[in-house]
Design a protein around this motif. Structure first.
Motif, PDB file in Angstrom:
ATOM      1  N   ALA A  82       0.833  -1.207   0.000  1.00 57.14           N
ATOM      2  CA  ALA A  82       0.000   0.000   0.000  1.00 57.14           C
ATOM      3  C   ALA A  82       0.868   1.257   0.000  1.00 57.14           C
ATOM      4  O   ALA A  82       1.783   1.390   0.820  1.00 57.14           O
ATOM      5  CB  ALA A  82      -0.927  -0.012   1.208  1.00 57.14           C
ATOM      6  N   ASP A 137      -7.441  -0.941  -3.142  1.00 61.61           N
ATOM      7  CA  ASP A 137      -7.273   0.456  -2.742  1.00 61.61           C
ATOM      8  C   ASP A 137      -8.107   0.768  -1.509  1.00 61.61           C
ATOM      9  O   ASP A 137      -8.887  -0.065  -1.035  1.00 61.61           O
ATOM     10  CB  ASP A 137      -7.632   1.398  -3.902  1.00 61.61           C
ATOM     11  N   ASN A 138      -7.926   1.971  -0.992  1.00 60.38           N
ATOM     12  CA  ASN A 138      -8.558   2.335   0.269  1.00 60.38           C
ATOM     13  C   ASN A 138     -10.040   2.671   0.135  1.00 60.38           C
ATOM     14  O   ASN A 138     -10.680   3.068   1.104  1.00 60.38           O
ATOM     15  CB  ASN A 138      -7.810   3.489   0.952  1.00 60.38           C
ATOM     16  N   THR A 139     -10.607   2.518  -1.057  1.00 60.22           N
ATOM     17  CA  THR A 139     -12.060   2.661  -1.216  1.00 60.22           C
ATOM     18  C   THR A 139     -12.747   1.305  -1.113  1.00 60.22           C
ATOM     19  O   THR A 139     -13.972   1.205  -1.175  1.00 60.22           O
ATOM     20  CB  THR A 139     -12.419   3.284  -2.585  1.00 60.22           C
ATOM     21  N   HIS A 163      -3.148   2.673  -2.620  1.00 56.97           N
ATOM     22  CA  HIS A 163      -3.443   1.389  -3.274  1.00 56.97           C
ATOM     23  C   HIS A 163      -2.234   0.463  -3.220  1.00 56.97           C
ATOM     24  O   HIS A 163      -1.122   0.870  -2.892  1.00 56.97           O
ATOM     25  CB  HIS A 163      -3.906   1.620  -4.721  1.00 56.97           C
TER      26      HIS A 163
END
Length: 237
Positions: A57, A78-80, A102
């Motif tokens: 990440a 990713d962080n979504t 990501h």
């Protein structure tokens, strides 16, 4: 017409054992003041990633990032909460905008993967982060240019936060193709994935590249079966 030649063996190179990466432009520990960018094209890395390995990440912001898989597959997170595997004939675009986090790991535990990771300066800064991914039919690029990224909504292609076109082509020996400047202020960067071609009086071999600006039209002669990526990009002031 102005041209620059980037020979395959002149690229920067980093060997991290799990990652072998060739840099067409200055990147990480490789710095060449004459190879910072070509217009809005900032990075073109040719990455070979061992099975089970990858990029942990890490953050990006205000950059357009394109991933093109040449062999194998890469798993994106990713962080979504988005998770997807990108494979050969897939293209992924990411507008980092205000900021994203990501990771990318080889989707196979045993087989190596090869990908082109490309960074483009954005047209507008601090946009909302966005991802898109599409699989393109490889038969549509046989002896033709297949547009995979375009600012033109009429093209069946992905788009970036930039007035840029990315096209893939795969040609038989003996073919000829004309490439033209899209609009004033747009240059063309041709990266030869494999094969041998002649363009602007230069012979290019596998992984060589040529950048063209201030031109109208030029012919590419296919000397040996060839596959290449053509990036039409604003030259910036």
């Amino acid at each position: 017409m102005e041209k620059i030649i980037h020979r395959a063996d002149s690229r920067g190179y980093a060997n991290h054992d799990w990652l072998k990466s060739h840099h067409s432009f200055s990147f990480a520990n490789y710095y060449d003041p004459n190879r910072i960018h070509f217009g809005a094209l900032r990075v073109l890395n040719d990455d070979f990633i061992k099975g089970g390995m990858g990029f942990g990440a890490h953050p990006h912001d205000n950059m357009e990032i394109v991933s093109i898989i040449l062999d194998g597959g890469m798993e994106h997170r990713d962080n979504t909460g988005r998770q997807a595997v990108i494979r050969r004939n897939d293209v992924q675009v990411m507008s980092a905008g205000t900021g994203i986090m990501h990771s990318e790991f080889n989707a196979s535990k045993t087989e190596d993967a090869n990908m082109l990771q490309i960074w483009v300066f954005p047209k507008e800064r601090n946009v909302t982060p966005r991802y898109d991914q599409r699989t393109f039919d490889p038969t549509a690029r046989e002896n033709a240019l297949q547009v995979v990224i375009s600012p033109d909504a009429a093209d069946d292609a992905l788009h970036l936060n930039q007035d840029a076109w990315f096209s893939l082509g795969k040609f038989d020996a003996g073919q000829q193709i004309d490439i033209s400047s899209k609009v004033p202020g747009i240059g063309s960067y041709l990266f030869l994935i494999s094969g041998e071609i002649k363009v602007a009086d230069e012979i290019l071999h596998t992984r060589d590249a040529i950048g063209l600006s201030d031109y109208n039209k030029i012919t590419v002669d296919i000397l040996k079966p060839a596959e290449f990526l053509l990036i039409d990009i604003p030259m910036l002031n």
